[in-house]
Design a protein around this motif. Structure first.
Motif, PDB file in Angstrom:
ATOM      1  N   PHE B 293      12.114  95.274  -9.775  1.00 31.03           N
ATOM      2  CA  PHE B 293      10.820  95.642  -9.178  1.00 31.03           C
ATOM      3  C   PHE B 293      10.577  97.142  -9.331  1.00 31.03           C
ATOM      4  CE2 PHE B 293       8.617  97.436  -5.503  1.00 31.03           C
ATOM      5  CZ  PHE B 293       7.400  96.766  -5.565  1.00 31.03           C
ATOM      6  N   TYR B 294      11.614  97.934  -9.146  1.00 27.37           N
ATOM      7  CA  TYR B 294      11.426  99.393  -9.225  1.00 27.37           C
ATOM      8  C   TYR B 294      10.922  99.810 -10.597  1.00 27.37           C
ATOM      9  CZ  TYR B 294      14.084  99.643  -4.858  1.00 27.37           C
ATOM     10  OH  TYR B 294      14.513  99.497  -3.571  1.00 27.37           O
ATOM     11  N   ALA B 358       5.840  92.098  -0.456  1.00 29.99           N
ATOM     12  CA  ALA B 358       7.121  91.829   0.175  1.00 29.99           C
ATOM     13  C   ALA B 358       7.152  90.367   0.582  1.00 29.99           C
ATOM     14  CB  ALA B 358       7.316  92.735   1.382  1.00 29.99           C
ATOM     15  N   PHE B 379      15.734  84.794   4.619  1.00 31.49           N
ATOM     16  CA  PHE B 379      15.778  85.837   3.585  1.00 31.49           C
ATOM     17  C   PHE B 379      14.499  86.652   3.515  1.00 31.49           C
ATOM     18  CE2 PHE B 379      18.600  82.372   2.182  1.00 31.49           C
ATOM     19  CZ  PHE B 379      19.790  83.044   2.324  1.00 31.49           C
ATOM     20  N   MET B 380      13.609  86.479   4.492  1.00 28.05           N
ATOM     21  CA  MET B 380      12.288  87.108   4.405  1.00 28.05           C
ATOM     22  C   MET B 380      12.323  88.556   4.875  1.00 28.05           C
ATOM     23  SD  MET B 380       9.678  84.006   5.258  1.00 28.05           S
ATOM     24  CE  MET B 380       9.395  82.720   4.023  1.00 28.05           C
ATOM     25  N   CYS B 381      13.084  89.360   4.190  1.00 31.15           N
ATOM     26  CA  CYS B 381      13.186  90.788   4.482  1.00 31.15           C
ATOM     27  C   CYS B 381      13.840  91.460   3.292  1.00 31.15           C
ATOM     28  CB  CYS B 381      14.041  90.993   5.734  1.00 31.15           C
ATOM     29  SG  CYS B 381      13.810  92.595   6.488  1.00 31.15           S
ATOM     30  N   ASN B 382      13.353  92.634   2.920  1.00 29.74           N
ATOM     31  CA  ASN B 382      13.969  93.428   1.846  1.00 29.74           C
ATOM     32  C   ASN B 382      13.920  92.742   0.483  1.00 29.74           C
ATOM     33  OD1 ASN B 382      14.729  95.293   3.853  1.00 29.74           O
ATOM     34  ND2 ASN B 382      16.617  94.173   4.241  1.00 29.74           N
ATOM     35  N   MET B 384      11.157  91.104  -2.714  1.00 29.35           N
ATOM     36  CA  MET B 384       9.798  91.100  -3.248  1.00 29.35           C
ATOM     37  C   MET B 384       9.522  89.756  -3.919  1.00 29.35           C
ATOM     38  SD  MET B 384       8.963  94.147  -2.264  1.00 29.35           S
ATOM     39  CE  MET B 384       7.345  94.392  -2.982  1.00 29.35           C
ATOM     40  N   PRO B 408      14.521  94.285  -4.575  1.00 34.04           N
ATOM     41  CA  PRO B 408      13.788  95.061  -5.597  1.00 34.04           C
ATOM     42  C   PRO B 408      14.663  95.710  -6.656  1.00 34.04           C
ATOM     43  CG  PRO B 408      13.726  96.162  -3.438  1.00 34.04           C
ATOM     44  CD  PRO B 408      14.323  94.802  -3.212  1.00 34.04           C
TER      45      PRO B 408
END
Lengths: 423, 423, 423, 423
Positions: B293-294, B358, B379-382, B384, B408
């Motif tokens: 992602f980055y 996100a 898993f809905m954190c950190n 994308m 990401p």
């Protein structure tokens, strides 16, 4: 108009810069040096960095006569502006005994004098306006660091087995006796607008005003209290994986979290809490504070609710008066919540409120030009938004559109939360 | 109707289970054991875990006669279901030589037989429906692991200095000659609906259908190509902090990223790329693949665009036919993009497309009941969201509502991206 | 003479190389790949590396006709010879599925054939002698790796929750009933000589013979037993800092050591031990095995004794017959000690015995020339010397002058100890 | 006799305690707090810990009237005595701003007064003797910390980009012009005695006198100089694995060592060195300083020599006058070596000299009783012995039998070396 702005800025400049000095008044020289974790910075670094911000962003750009105070300070006190050049690594801010506090205070005076002198000079209106915007920016920036100074001193003192107190403001006992559940107010939602409209100061991450759709929702009239969170703690919530995000449960185990940061339990099973006013018995009616996003999220799931999105929060926040227990109160600690539960209370002040929203750019947003474009935009990943300010936020520094943000595992900021739900 | 469903499921069960076996056909016994990083799993673990899923979620719940194949497999092959019990730590999956591959294949046959037998039994309709839903779920789950097997074998082989090839499907030379910029199609947006409507299978994270507001936007008619991304690489993009999120630039430096994963540059400055078909010269017209992602985000900013949100992507994806270079093609590598740039192309297949969104629960969503509630929600954190499937995604496993997700910084998945912009 | 040597070497070459194959006989292909910690190597690596040693050190130097088997093997199977070139990092030996075991066995046959052919050729005596020395060296090297294969397989199997057994040689029950303390034999010491005199094979670290002064000392007639060490465990020895070196107590706490490696305690408080023959009840009369130097040292201090120096050990070892429970016994596990306690017993075989001596060069010693100079000398720091061989040491591979060495915190080798004291 | 001892001790007590205060004279309050690596301690900690040593080891044991200064100081300022109780972790000494320096100075005065008062009281001779031994021990301990203060301040200042100077004692230019190789003096060795005979103070690690055998050897008449070591640097010594121990070459690469600690090379290729007197051009005739054991060992091997054992060093050291550039000189930096190379020079003072000997107990040695038994014995592993004192060692604190010790990779101590060889 221009004169008024200038007068306003001269006054505000003095007020904000003096407020920083007031905040460091209780500190010993030794206290200025400590960096007890990579997240915090030594107070000396804060007072130098906020000064460097004025020197580098304003004096070096707008004052031909200005002489840099010290050639190495640009390296030492640049926080993270890659476009300006290399800098002392963040986790190494605590290995610098020099410059001394005294030298940094001289640096402040040098820069203050130059800024005030610069403000008095005549120049063309567009340039003057740009300059005034930057000074406003520098002051807002300094206010953020005022809050950080209090957060960081609290953490630094907590890791010291002596548990020193920053101050001793004994609060009037306001035990307002909240028991029972919070009232949930219902909101229809629909197609609403949030974001900052450009009138007055706002950070670039608050722009622009934009439409968003809200399903009908409910929002608690007050934040979750210590009493309520303690029930989660004592019900074994920290040991039960089913309430937690996977990353959250991992850190709970890795760091052996058993309760919010600063909570302490003695051998008799009594809870107390470390504050900037020393150790106090845990007050059950205060909003819970110093919880991570993971803890806020787990508690919400445990009781069948959820966190509000930042749009929901702002939509309600616009309907509420912007006052509360902010820095001006001087206690630097959340107050017990009122027993009057019918209206939305405590949205501003007391504790920053975690939202369910990841920190991301608003539709159509544009970062500032130049180095200041690094101020907010480059952190828009792996962080969650908090809203509403806390008891350590300067009173004129909070807005309904203000977006604070921290990684979901951090808890040294004054963070709590309020519950929301679907209708 | 019920019979039809059963027949459908019996056929699909055999087809999906056989497809997994087809995928491991080219592997030597030794290849089944390797875990070259904590992110990947040994192929043996995948074929055992997908079998355990049927055993534990279905046979142990619905088949009174069923005897567990081995008492330790519940520990060894549970992936992350805390509600089911403790499990072998993920990063330790690669230290298990036993059970052997042969034993795991016997385990598969044992479970397959029991499932097919179970499907033939008569029972009440609601129970039968629930059972069929679970078998469908188990097959969708297995299809996800089919993709993981290809991703993980690719990574495992890449860290081996011998750089073995998984297969040798020489592709027909389809150099379709794309030069020039992509066409951007314009969309008015407005108040739209996204999410899954409950007709047919979907994961719980795709529900429910919900309204969202889209500002007018543009979306590129094709993904970014190797040619375009190479320009970024050669312009020094990986060394220029101004394009990058702060966390992204940190990892670029920490891990010395110079180009997408699997790109290799020889001493003559020629680029090649490691694929499941061995090493190939870098084909400039293929969609860039194996970027984080980055990197997708940095490239977008570098050329003045941005990534689409997942709502924008899905809004457009609904208007496009769902076919493309998926697992069925058998090349397991992105194809050069067509020169016909007027229509939206490649939204399904070739590469998963990073979005700006996100990974978070949809408004009003509910995780599944029981252990399967851990499938997605925790898993809905950190992470994308990525959309659209890739050349390693089973053909009948992708939908316009399908939400894939990765942290990401990960790049061993077949991930690329397409540009978007504000209007 | 020459012919005899050649015949001897041809025979020994076949015997040693075959013994390695015999040791891997019980392994499945999957077992060859595992590296459960950076300290151990996959069995496949051992059988490839020992072959590479002959190829690189002998065939590439002495056989003009020899063709290298595979150009990458020099990188893959060089262990640590910097003078030969770069190599696969040690902790990454377990990520290589290819070459397969079958390919490595073909590599062995290719090299064996070339070595045997080389040995048959006529050449000048000095060259022939050098060559024969190198082949002897290669065989001694291979014997070290035979021991490592058994150590490493044991460790790899132990981290697998299935706890597989390498073999199932049920031992005859030899419970020889040792209770009471060991007898200590007294030695006058004085100015003695230790070290290897150059007659027959020895590693360069055993040379030269040199004088050393020994104060009068006593040495136990047998190693410390499980019974004795268990008393230390049950007396809380692992929790009492006063017995431990500072580094040792640190690792005890960091790694939560409670007993020797491979000891297991069930819920009824019964001890068992993992062996290459599966799990067995802890036999109290066996020498304690798989203890670190720190544990050996702490036990010694706990009972008012100390470890012997390597000079003391060798001085006594020279007076004792060199036989015992070595690899030839085939049980790969220490035997219960004899009840005959008047004579020194068990100095050779059963367990390597930790000494109080840091691994350092002998006065006047010289490492071998060339790459083989890296064999021993560069490890002479941060390691402690062990003496006497163990139940996994080839019978003709041990000498009274033999110096084994490991870092003081390692315990996957078959290591025990015997007590000494000052007079 | 007793009175004389008491008078001597009263005088020495005042002298040593005052010397510590003299050493911290140049420091700002902020300097007292810094701990730039886990190896160093903040100066405040040193002045508190040395005081705690007298309070805990003497006043709490021998003075019934004594009141502990602060109940938490036993936790905060215990260094590593497990038998006394838990303590602040070493790497966390730098997170304590409180107690302030002023409070610690008050603590010192409180303890000093109590000790001097205690010394005046009458008591039975054996008790008085024991007490006097402990005070002597406390003073020797404090002298070790005087050296540590200088070592640690030097390191703390070096990591600060401002590179502050501790003092500014410009040395007289003593460029004594040493070129050419050192003279090697030859020694016959034989059966010699080393160790302390119990006359006067010695640490328990120096006892007892014991025999050891020395082969004939040679020892350089002076330490290796910067000129000589620079030749190694410039010949690429840090890149050539063949000179290095395996662990040493690993750390050279891991930490990117290119030269001794504190050496700096500017863009013109000129070398300078950071000292307690600020930055100086590298003086080629000074003994090389701040090298690790690994660097000393590698240099020795590079030029075909070796380091002396500690027995060789002591054997020669006994034949040399014990004077040199010690703390009393006040420059806290090694001096250029004399051109008079016929006699052994610089064995005492200038730089601690690494030996080839691992730090181990002497034959027949006994640690002190009680808590002080932890002073030395528990560190006898993974460390190497250094001899002879340095320019920061108090003049009356060094002896020919004195054994200093550090892990082989440490270089912040004032460490150099001299060459030895076999005859």
């Amino acid at each position: 108009m221009r004169l008024e702005t200038t007068t306003y800025l001269v006054d505000k400049f003095s007020a904000v810069r003096n407020q920083t000095l007031a905040l460091i008044e209780p500190l010993e020289p030794e206290d200025f040096i400590i960096q007890a974790s990579p997240d915090v910075s030594p107070p000396k670094w804060h007072i130098a960095h906020t000064t460097w911000f004025f020197e580098r962003m304003i004096l070096q750009e707008y004052d031909d006569q200005y002489t840099v105070f010290h050639p190495k300070y640009n390296y030492l006190f640049n926080s993270y502006y890659n476009s300006i050049g290399p800098y002392q690594p963040r986790h190494q801010r605590g290995v610098l005994s020099r410059p001394t506090v005294e030298e940094i205070l001289a640096y402040r005076m040098h820069v203050d004098k130059a800024i005030l002198s610069l403000l008095q000079q005549k120049r063309e209106t567009p340039v003057q306006q740009k300059l005034e915007q930057l000074i406003e920016m520098g002051l807002q920036h300094e206010q953020q660091h005022q809050e950080l100074i209090l957060m960081d001193v609290k953490y630094n003192f907590f890791v010291n087995p002596l548990l020193p107190a920053y101050q001793n403001k004994t609060e009037s006992e306001r035990t307002l006796g909240v028991d029972g559940s919070p009232t949930f107010k219902r909101f229809e939602g629909g197609l609403v607008e949030i974001g900052h409209d450009g009138q007055g100061f706002a950070f670039d991450n608050e722009n622009p005003v934009h439409k968003t759709w809200l399903n009908p929702f409910e929002l608690a009239s007050r934040p979750v209290t210590n009493r309520e969170f303690l029930a989660f703690v004592e019900a074994g919530g920290y040991e039960q994986s089913e309430h937690w995000l996977s990353d959250g449960f991992h850190i709970v185990n890795q760091q052996s979290w058993k309760a919010p940061l600063y909570w302490m339990k003695n051998e008799q099973g009594e809870w107390s809490v470390f504050t900037l006013n020393g150790i106090k018995p845990l007050h059950l009616d205060e909003p819970v504070c110093h919880v991570s996003f993971y803890e806020a999220d787990a508690y919400s799931r445990w009781c069948g609710k959820r966190l509000p999105t930042e749009a929901e929060w702002e939509y309600v926040g616009r309907q509420v008066e912007q006052r509360g227990n902010l820095m001006g109160e001087g206690s630097y600690h959340p107050r017990p919540v009122s027993s009057d539960l019918q209206e939305m209370t405590g949205m501003f002040g007391d504790v920053w409120e975690w939202t369910a929203s990841a920190y991301a750019p608003y539709p159509g947003s544009r970062p500032l030009e130049g180095a200041l474009g690094e101020y907010n935009a480059k952190f828009m990943c792996n962080q969650m938004v908090l809203r509403g300010g806390a008891c350590v936020t300067p009173d004129d520094h909070i807005r309904e559109t203000y977006r604070n943000f921290f990684p979901p595992d951090k808890r040294w900021q004054f963070s709590g939360f309020r519950l929301a739900g679907d209708l």
